[in-house]
Design an enzyme around this catalytic site. Structure first.
Site, PDB file in Angstrom:
ATOM      1  CD  GLU A 140     -44.537  -0.069 -80.379  1.00  0.00           C
ATOM      2  OE1 GLU A 140     -45.750   0.021 -80.079  1.00  0.00           O
ATOM      3  OE2 GLU A 140     -43.806  -1.006 -80.021  1.00  0.00           O
ATOM      4  CG  ASP A 142     -43.883  -3.767 -80.279  1.00  0.00           C
ATOM      5  OD1 ASP A 142     -45.117  -3.651 -80.371  1.00  0.00           O
ATOM      6  OD2 ASP A 142     -43.122  -3.730 -81.263  1.00  0.00           O
ATOM      7  CG  ASP A 153     -39.619  -6.067 -77.542  1.00  0.00           C
ATOM      8  OD1 ASP A 153     -39.876  -4.895 -77.183  1.00  0.00           O
ATOM      9  OD2 ASP A 153     -39.382  -6.360 -78.728  1.00  0.00           O
ATOM     10  CD  GLU A 208     -35.157  -1.475 -79.261  1.00  0.00           C
ATOM     11  OE1 GLU A 208     -34.764  -0.393 -79.710  1.00  0.00           O
ATOM     12  OE2 GLU A 208     -34.397  -2.386 -78.896  1.00  0.00           O
ATOM     13  CE1 TYR A 254     -43.746  -7.313 -80.494  1.00  0.00           C
ATOM     14  CE2 TYR A 254     -42.375  -8.645 -79.053  1.00  0.00           C
ATOM     15  CZ  TYR A 254     -42.575  -7.504 -79.814  1.00  0.00           C
ATOM     16  OH  TYR A 254     -41.580  -6.554 -79.880  1.00  0.00           O
ATOM     17  NE  ARG A 264     -38.660  -6.913 -83.443  1.00  0.00           N
ATOM     18  CZ  ARG A 264     -39.520  -5.992 -83.867  1.00  0.00           C
ATOM     19  NH1 ARG A 264     -40.571  -5.694 -83.121  1.00  0.00           N
ATOM     20  NH2 ARG A 264     -39.347  -5.383 -85.019  1.00  0.00           N
ATOM     21  CG  HIS A 301     -43.404 -12.304 -75.447  1.00  0.00           C
ATOM     22  ND1 HIS A 301     -44.040 -11.409 -74.618  1.00  0.00           N
ATOM     23  CD2 HIS A 301     -42.246 -11.715 -75.827  1.00  0.00           C
ATOM     24  CE1 HIS A 301     -43.301 -10.326 -74.507  1.00  0.00           C
ATOM     25  NE2 HIS A 301     -42.203 -10.488 -75.213  1.00  0.00           N
TER      26      HIS A 301
END
Length: 807
Positions: free
Chosen positions: A40, A113, A115, A117, A353, A355, A400
């Site tokens: 992204e 990513d 997650d 989202e 990562y 988040r 994660h």
């Protein structure tokens, strides 16, 4: 001149478009029989591209490519809450390129990513490319390193439908609340503000927390109490300061909280010094006694290191130690994750990562930390076994690892050579916290000395560090002030005589709860289970942007608008914007994410009670209706390209519209004559007027004459020296800034008003005006943009500016 501009513009645009098309065509032709990897972020694409080799081609979606339709609900509530998505404006060419690449490549791997989202972005990308290439896989990169990328490629997955549905449920639920409660809120507040108001599912709960804390502070009634401290000397004149512990074997226990929250009977039961008279009487009696040491107690105390960072704890520590806002922390961390240039290594992902709500670490990272610590500090600094941590957060996903450096070979010292100040500082914080989490406990020796005389016992406690352990890497920082370290002299033994030097009493009061700041608000949201790691920064940012909250000395305080909005929401939707209800919704979203509840089922459970509360609020909300002057139907607040207005609820049968009513407290401002400024068109005097872009001069004979001039502050442009400095206002956030009247020929822009005055230090040709709020008073200063020297301004010189700021 105008003709020349028109002739040149198409040529420039055509040249740029042709160049872009040529590059895209070249990329497509070289992608045949390769594997397409879609991420992204362009910077992420750049980093992983060097690890993939010739058999891969990388492109970026630049975030989401689809979203719910704008200006409409965009959700079919009667058809299992089916959402209606549209392509985000500006993403058409990106989607077209992805389709072309997918068509010629042998397979597609979506590496957004790791997650929810990212899963939602991956889902929409897959929908776009599958008609052209059905060999679509999902890959996850927990770290953007050679090892992390290789691991992701070796473990391809299918797109996780449950994760996507969980994210879609969140988005749809937010849309249902926002699009149906916000109009109600705006109508309820029409008499107070003409602004477009918005009610967010999570942001409104955070606002409620801030408003309730504000009310608690304002309603707080302090309880007075006194402490007595004494200074003693040993026979060899070594000083010991001690606090009065007890009188007649009754220990003193100071009160806590507000006087309004405790009864008189409860207060009377507490043994504390309640008045100055009582403190004086005790002090007089203390002076008459002889003193000696009645007890010396020593004990060893161990302190464990903190867990490695989660998103929440990283934002908290970055706020406390570095002064970063939550958004800044996440922006810097994102770039550290995606990759930064590090010498010969090139662009390298420096952290895992960012988040995450997990405190778990991989065995490989724990092993590398132990090896690193042993080499640097010795065997004593590593525990026998790696520590195991548990998160305090509710609804933890543990998808994660915790946030850690991807490689200990890039130490903070090395990183500082290549990174800007903010990036280096945050990286060092993450590096040291991870390292400390794998180190031995810190060891202390705590000594308590009781000094007795008559009925009185005083106590002094000192702590000595015996072994630093993790503190050698990650020093403690106290959130609530600077406590003085007590150091006791050696040779203190039981029965040793002590000479009283002086004794004094000090008045204290119970303290109101502190206002929330960036760190404490995120900590509270995290522990209550409200929001997710990816939303903490946006929650605070949205409240500030909507002007529901303002910052005061790095703390948050609700504005008058925020208090009014909260009152309307809590009064009419007490359960919807309740902390426990919102936390329960987050828990339900987690249940959807693991496949134990369906998307439609979860939303049906929510939507029934929600619509019932909405209808009840509409019927009992005591909001005066505005009636259509043509057909007598209620009027609604509507939005067009020209802004908000009132339109008949029976549209299109009735097309009557009218402007929004002016709020009662919004007085109509009479235009002010601009002295010495005449209209260039008709020669008449001009008024100082305001638009959404800031002040300007408008002809006093408007609308007959429409002559206008830019509003200048009387200073020539510091950059070009030809144009005048114009005061402007950003239409997006209403913040004032200054620019050159010759824009775009001159691109001078500044957030600070320039002053036509040379710097006394470096003779720079202008200074900038700065304001700083100190104890509710705005202090003005001048700062040189070249040498950074700050010059104070006398109070009488900026009284009018202070009044203006307060307004």
């Amino acid at each position: 001149m105008a003709t020349e501009t028109k002739e040149k513009a198409p040529a420039i645009k055509k040249k740029a478009t042709t160049k872009k098309k040529t590059a895209a065509k070249k990329k497509t032709s070289t992608a045949k029989n390769k594997t397409l990897v879609i991420v992204e972020s362009p910077s992420k694409a750049k980093t992983i591209n060097k690890y993939l080799g010739r058999n891969y081609v990388v492109t970026a979606s630049v975030g989401h490519i689809k979203d719910l339709v704008k200006f409409k609900l965009g959700v079919d509530v009667d058809n299992d809450f089916e959402p209606r998505y549209i392509t985000i404006r500006g993403k058409g060419d990106i989607i077209k390129d992805m389709k072309k690449l997918a068509k010629v490549c042998k397979g597609v791997m979506i590496a957004t990513d790791p997650d929810r989202e990212g899963e939602a972005i991956a889902w929409h990308i897959a929908e776009v490319v599958k008609p052209f290439n059905d060999n679509v896989k999902r890959i996850l990169f927990n770290e953007i390193t050679k090892v992390g990328v290789k691991k992701g490629l070796e473990e391809p997955l299918e797109i996780n439908t449950d994760l996507f549905m969980s994210q879609q449920a969140r988005r749809v639920m937010d849309r249902l609340i926002g699009y149906q409660v916000s109009p109600f809120l705006s109508r309820a507040m029409l008499e107070k503000t003409s602004k477009a108001l918005s009610a967010g599912r999570v942001q409104s709960v955070a606002l409620r927390m801030l408003c309730e804390r504000d009310a608690e502070i304002k309603d707080f009634e302090a309880i007075d109490y006194w402490n007595i401290n004494a200074d003693f000397f040993t026979p060899n004149k070594r000083a010991v300061t001690a606090r009065l512990l007890s009188y007649k074997s009754d220990k003193f226990s100071n009160p806590e909280g507000s006087a309004k929250a405790i009864t008189k009977e409860q207060l009377d039961k507490l043994n504390y010094i309640k008045s100055a008279v009582q403190a004086t009487d005790l002090t007089d009696m203390i002076k008459k006694e002889d003193y000696s040491i009645s007890n010396v107690a020593k004990k060893k105390v161990s302190r464990k290191p903190a867990a490695p960072f989660t998103t929440s704890s990283l934002q908290q520590e970055a706020s406390r130690r570095l002064g970063f806002s939550n958004r800044k922390t996440m922006s810097v961390a994102q770039k550290l994750y995606e990759g930064m240039p590090i010498g010969d290594e090139g662009t390298t992902g420096l952290i895992t990562y960012m988040r995450t709500d997990s405190v778990r670490l991989s065995p490989e990272s724990e092993k590398s930390a132990r090896t690193y610590v042993e080499a640097l500090y010795g065997k004593d600094f590593i525990p026998k076994e790696s520590p195991v941590y548990k998160s305090k957060s509710k609804n933890i996903q543990d998808a994660h690892e915790a946030i850690r450096p991807t490689s200990l070979s890039v130490s903070p010292t090395v990183a500082r050579q290549y990174l800007d100040k903010d990036f280096a500082a945050l990286y060092e914080l993450i590096f040291n916290r991870f390292l400390a989490s794998q180190m031995s406990n810190a060891q202390f020796e705590q000594t308590s000395v009781d000094i007795s005389g008559g009925y009185f016992v005083f106590r002094s406690t000192g702590t000595v560090t015996v072994f630093k352990g993790f503190l050698a890497v990650y020093e403690d920082i106290k959130e609530n002030g600077n406590g003085k370290k007590v150091v006791l002299p050696e040779g203190l033994e039981k029965d040793k005589k002590m000479d009283l030097d002086k004794v004094e009493s000090t008045k204290s009061q119970t303290k109101a709860p502190a206002k929330y700041n960036s760190a404490s608000l995120v900590k509270e949201l995290d522990e209550l289970g409200i929001g997710r790691p990816s939303t903490y920064a946006s929650i605070v940012g949205t409240l500030l942007e909507r002007e529901y909250v303002e910052t005061e000395k790095k703390t948050f305080a609700p504005t008058t608008l925020g208090l009014d909005v909260n009152n309307v929401l809590v009064k009419n939707f007490p359960k919807l914007f309740d902390v426990s209800f919102t936390a329960n919704m987050e828990a339900n979203l987690d249940v959807v994410a693991v496949g134990d509840k369906t998307y439609a089922g979860m939303l049906k459970e929510f939507y029934g009670p929600f619509t019932a509360s909405l209808e009840y609020a509409k019927e009992h909300g005591d909001i005066p209706e505005i009636i259509c002057e043509e057909c007598g139907s209620p009027m609604l607040i509507k939005v067009s390209r020209n802004g908000r207005f009132l339109g008949c609820s029976t549209y299109p049968d009735c097309r009557f519209t009218k402007p929004l009513p002016r709020p009662l407290d919004e007085e109509k401002k009479e235009p002010v004559i601009a002295e010495g400024v005449e209209c260039d068109v008709c020669g008449k005097p001009m008024y100082i007027r305001e638009s959404r872009y800031g002040k300007f001069y408008g002809c006093s004979d408007y609308p007959k004459c429409k002559g206008i001039k830019p509003f200048t502050i009387g200073v020539k442009c510091p950059k070009c020296g030809e144009g005048d400095v114009i005061e402007r206002v950003s239409p997006k956030n209403r913040k004032k800034f200054y620019g050159c009247s010759r824009y775009p020929d001159c691109d001078y822009i500044s957030n600070y008003m320039p002053v036509d005055q040379h710097c006394p230090e470096c003779d720079h040709h202008y200074l900038e005006t700065r304001f700083k709020k100190v104890d509710d008073v705005w202090e003005k200063s001048l700062r040189c943009p070249q040498c950074k020297t700050v010059f104070t301004v006398k109070a009488e010189e900026h009284k009018h500016e202070e009044a203006k700021k307060e307004d």
